[in-house]
Design an enzyme around this catalytic site. Structure first.
Site, PDB file in Angstrom:
ATOM      1  NE  ARG A  58      36.808  61.143  22.991  1.00 29.14           N
ATOM      2  CZ  ARG A  58      35.624  61.608  23.375  1.00 29.14           C
ATOM      3  NH1 ARG A  58      35.538  62.680  24.087  1.00 29.14           N
ATOM      4  NH2 ARG A  58      34.507  60.976  23.047  1.00 29.14           N
ATOM      5  CB  THR A  59      39.729  59.004  16.921  1.00 23.59           C
ATOM      6  OG1 THR A  59      39.713  58.349  18.184  1.00 23.59           O
ATOM      7  CG2 THR A  59      40.831  58.411  16.075  1.00 23.59           C
ATOM      8  CE  LYS A  87      25.199  58.626  -4.096  1.00 20.97           C
ATOM      9  NZ  LYS A  87      26.014  59.427  -5.017  1.00 20.97           N
ATOM     10  NE  ARG A 108      37.116  55.334  15.037  1.00 20.18           N
ATOM     11  CZ  ARG A 108      37.019  55.796  16.281  1.00 20.18           C
ATOM     12  NH1 ARG A 108      35.874  56.268  16.723  1.00 20.18           N
ATOM     13  NH2 ARG A 108      38.062  55.806  17.077  1.00 20.18           N
ATOM     14  CG  HIS A 136      41.784  53.018  18.417  1.00 15.98           C
ATOM     15  ND1 HIS A 136      42.358  53.968  17.597  1.00 15.98           N
ATOM     16  CD2 HIS A 136      40.784  53.667  19.081  1.00 15.98           C
ATOM     17  CE1 HIS A 136      41.723  55.117  17.764  1.00 15.98           C
ATOM     18  NE2 HIS A 136      40.770  54.961  18.642  1.00 15.98           N
TER      19      HIS A 136
HETATM   20  C1  NCD Z   1      37.469  54.440  21.526  1.00 18.65           C
HETATM   21  C2  NCD Z   1      37.143  53.759  20.211  1.00 18.65           C
HETATM   22  O1  NCD Z   1      36.513  54.353  19.334  1.00 18.65           O
HETATM   23  O2  NCD Z   1      37.568  52.631  20.093  1.00 18.65           O
HETATM   24  N1  NCD Z   1      37.293  55.834  21.493  1.00 18.65           N
HETATM   25  C3  NCD Z   1      38.284  56.619  20.976  1.00 18.65           C
HETATM   26  O3  NCD Z   1      38.784  56.387  19.915  1.00 18.65           O
HETATM   27  N2  NCD Z   1      38.708  57.624  21.761  1.00 18.65           N
HETATM   28  C4  NCD Z   1      36.790  53.819  22.685  1.00 18.65           C
HETATM   29  C5  NCD Z   1      35.306  53.678  22.682  1.00 18.65           C
HETATM   30  O4  NCD Z   1      34.606  54.064  21.742  1.00 18.65           O
HETATM   31  O5  NCD Z   1      34.812  53.156  23.687  1.00 18.65           O
END
Ligand code: NCD
Length: 307
Positions: A58-59, A87, A108, A136
């Protein structure tokens, strides 16, 4: 000076923002929702890099979709394995390069503090799309936006945060965001997975909101039930994670004495912590919530790029 009027700012922690900043993003998100059907050329001279060194659906996709909706072009990597990190390249070296390839960097990474490090190295703005168990912030803005859309306000609602509160960055960020908007919070975690004391104390001290902590779920007074999965990748012992996962599950039974207008949110992915039968109930709002990821991230990207 407010964050949103400063072109080129980073978004690393929800603490980087004021309540006014978030309200500005909400206002822009409403405009962005209208653009979803039309498309826009607002960022057609921009390149956005999405660097995902940890798994994401999703993100990553909603950041990419947000950029494409605004006419920007997107480059990036979807895994550490597909990048030179495999690497042995340091994050700092990777960011020095990407800084020359893109106008904005979304990152991320599994390590706490990695996004802050990236922001220190990069001259271009950096958005933290999740750093380890730490922060986040864009998830929090979309969570708060969903609550506002569904309930008409955030202030004074009884919001229950349920799940692995020790390791979930979405929960840690959200608690701070709920503090800013003056909600009443109940933290419900399986034993041993409670939110870090220091994080709770900081929010209490800063915003003087009510925060209750319990190991048992009683939904009678609950307005917003926000659930997250057991973050098994952050456990030292995977067996321990599997054990807690089995014990922890929201079923239709738990919702029997719930308020009629309760909403259930979840950052997703959900594994076993919500029984699939709940998806069809009037309470489930998590798929709608995930949809707001696109206009909220359009608003964040556009604001940071000064458009
Ligand atoms: C969350 C994350 O990656 O922190 N998911 C997200 O970004 N929608 C929550 C999770 O992974 O549980």
């Amino acid at each position: 000076m407010s964050w949103v009027v400063v072109k080129g700012q980073d978004l690393i922690s929800i603490k980087d923002l004021s309540k006014e900043d978030i309200e500005y993003i909400f206002k822009r998100t409403l405009e962005m929702e209208k653009l979803l059907v039309k498309r826009s050329k607002l960022l057609d001279d921009k390149i956005i890099a999405t660097l995902f060194f940890e798994s994401s659906t999703r993100t990553r996709m909603s950041f990419q979709s947000a950029a494409l909706h605004l006419g920007a072009r997107v480059i990036g990597t979807d895994s550490a394995e597909a990048s030179s990190m495999l690497k042995g390249e340091t994050l700092s070296d990777t960011i020095k390069m990407v800084n020359k390839y893109a106008d904005l960097i979304v990152i991320r990474h599994p390590s706490d503090g990695s996004a802050r490090l990236a922001a220190e190295v990069a001259e271009k703005p950096v958005i933290n799309a999740g750093d380890g168990a730490n922060q986040h912030p864009s998830q929090t803005i979309l969570d708060l936006y969903t609550i506002l859309k569904k309930k008409g306000r955030i202030s004074k609602l009884n919001v229950y945060l349920v799940g692995d509160l020790k390791h979930a960055r979405a929960m840690r960020s959200l608690l701070y965001g709920l503090g800013m908007f003056n909600s009443n919070v109940v933290l419900v975690a399986p034993k041993g997975l409670e939110m870090e004391k220091q994080v709770v104390e900081e929010v209490k001290d800063k915003f003087s909101i009510n925060i209750e902590q319990t190991n048992n779920l009683n939904l009678k007074e609950c307005d917003v039930l926000y659930v997250c999965r057991i973050q098994k990748e952050r456990f030292v012992d995977p067996y321990e994670a599997a054990k807690v996962q089995k014990e922890f599950r929201i079923t239709e039974d738990d919702l029997k004495n719930a308020k009629d207008d309760l909403i259930i949110l979840h950052p997703l992915p959900k594994i076993d912590e919500i029984d699939p039968s709940v998806d069809k109930s009037k309470f489930a709002a998590y798929f709608e919530q995930a949809g707001y990821g696109v206009p909220v991230r359009m608003a964040i990207i556009a604001s940071i790029l000064g458009r």
